[in-house]
Scaffold this active site. Structure first.
Site, PDB file in Angstrom:
ATOM      1  N   ASP A  67     -29.051  -6.276 -26.219  1.00  7.89           N
ATOM      2  CA  ASP A  67     -27.833  -5.277 -26.337  1.00  7.89           C
ATOM      3  C   ASP A  67     -27.976  -3.843 -27.445  1.00  7.89           C
ATOM      4  O   ASP A  67     -29.548  -3.866 -28.274  1.00  7.89           O
ATOM      5  CB  ASP A  67     -26.421  -6.051 -26.715  1.00  7.89           C
ATOM      6  N   ASN A 135     -16.655 -14.434 -33.209  1.00  3.28           N
ATOM      7  CA  ASN A 135     -15.640 -14.473 -32.388  1.00  3.28           C
ATOM      8  C   ASN A 135     -16.547 -15.734 -30.970  1.00  3.28           C
ATOM      9  O   ASN A 135     -15.681 -15.542 -30.371  1.00  3.28           O
ATOM     10  CB  ASN A 135     -15.090 -13.475 -31.817  1.00  3.28           C
ATOM     11  N   HIS A 137     -19.110 -14.329 -30.061  1.00  2.00           N
ATOM     12  CA  HIS A 137     -19.640 -14.087 -28.862  1.00  2.00           C
ATOM     13  C   HIS A 137     -21.388 -13.123 -28.697  1.00  2.00           C
ATOM     14  O   HIS A 137     -21.930 -14.337 -29.986  1.00  2.00           O
ATOM     15  CB  HIS A 137     -19.689 -11.991 -29.107  1.00  2.00           C
ATOM     16  N   GLU A 142     -18.167 -10.314 -25.439  1.00  2.00           N
ATOM     17  CA  GLU A 142     -16.982 -11.002 -25.683  1.00  2.00           C
ATOM     18  C   GLU A 142     -16.367 -12.030 -24.762  1.00  2.00           C
ATOM     19  O   GLU A 142     -16.799 -11.702 -24.216  1.00  2.00           O
ATOM     20  CB  GLU A 142     -16.233  -9.848 -26.008  1.00  2.00           C
TER      21      GLU A 142
END
Ligand code: F6R
Length: 241
Positions: A67, A135, A137, A142
């Site tokens: 990413d 979170n 991810h 996400e």
């Protein structure tokens, strides 16, 4: 998903690097995808050390980016490519021709995404090393992500925007990223998720205990074609039974 708690972070790192070396010994032009972020840095360093010591030949390996933050040049300290370059590509003298990362400063981002999608369709991924966000991810996938997604541009979640400050010297107003999608990650021949440190203990427990849901992207790794291995150190695994 098979979770394993290592007695020390060093043992975890050794295990991952041993696995990567085994993949490369079997397939010298393997495609490796190593997440950026802080967690895999010791893996990058150890892999570079072994390459320099002549213990593994990385010269034909294809390195695929997982990413990247949109809008920064690859030289900006804290970007994914800069992290990999500093800790692995530069010390191990990897040829730029072997490095396949998203150029998020390119004018035509859909074209960049198509280029990487074509690369993954052609070569696949032999080994992917992932980290987990606070979170849950994975890459920049996400909460709410489609499990069938290929590489795509995403709006960064608020948690990611808060956490990202740790990577950069400056306060960049970043809003989006580009990431490989779950369709590509789940098809990898080996999928390893690693987490270290007490700050990850709660998300590690949640991931292990929750059935696959796109609200907690890391749980989608339970759907991997080849069972995902979840390696944690004692601090990150302290809330597991
Ligand atoms: C980075 C990436 C992210 C990180 C995750 C954990 O390329 O894909 O998903 O793996 O945010 O980051 P650290 O390791 O810094 O806690």
């Amino acid at each position: 998903m098979n979770d394993q708690v290592f007695r020390s972070t060093a043992q975890l790192v050794t295990q991952v690097v041993d696995e990567i070396v085994a993949v490369v010994q079997q397939k010298p032009d393997a495609t490796l995808c190593i997440a950026a972020g802080d967690t895999p840095i010791p893996v990058m360093r150890e892999l570079a050390r072994r390459a320099l010591a002549g213990e593994v030949d990385l010269s034909r390996v294809r390195f695929l980016g997982l990413d990247e933050w949109v809008g920064l040049t690859p030289q900006t300290k804290g970007t994914c490519i800069e992290t990999l370059t500093t800790h692995l590509f530069a010390p191990a003298q990897i040829s730029p021709r072997r490095i396949h990362f998203f150029r998020t400063d390119a004018e035509d981002l859909p074209e960049e995404i198509a280029r990487i999608n074509d690369f993954v369709a052609l070569h696949g991924i032999d080994y992917i090393l992932l980290g987990i966000g606070m979170n849950g991810h994975i890459g920049f996938n996400e909460p709410g992500v489609e499990v069938t997604a290929q590489a795509h541009q995403v709006a960064l979640a608020e948690t990611t925007k808060r956490v990202m400050r740790k990577y950069f010297d400056q306060d960049f107003p970043l809003e989006s990223g580009i990431t490989l999608g779950f369709a590509q990650i789940l098809a990898a021949k080996q999928v390893v998720l690693m987490a270290t440190g007490a700050q990850k203990a709660a998300i590690v427990r949640k991931t292990v205990r929750t059935a696959p849901t796109n609200q907690l992207p890391a749980t989608l790794l339970k759907l991997a074609a080849h069972p995902c291995r979840f390696y944690v150190d004692q601090a990150a695994g302290q809330e597991l039974e």
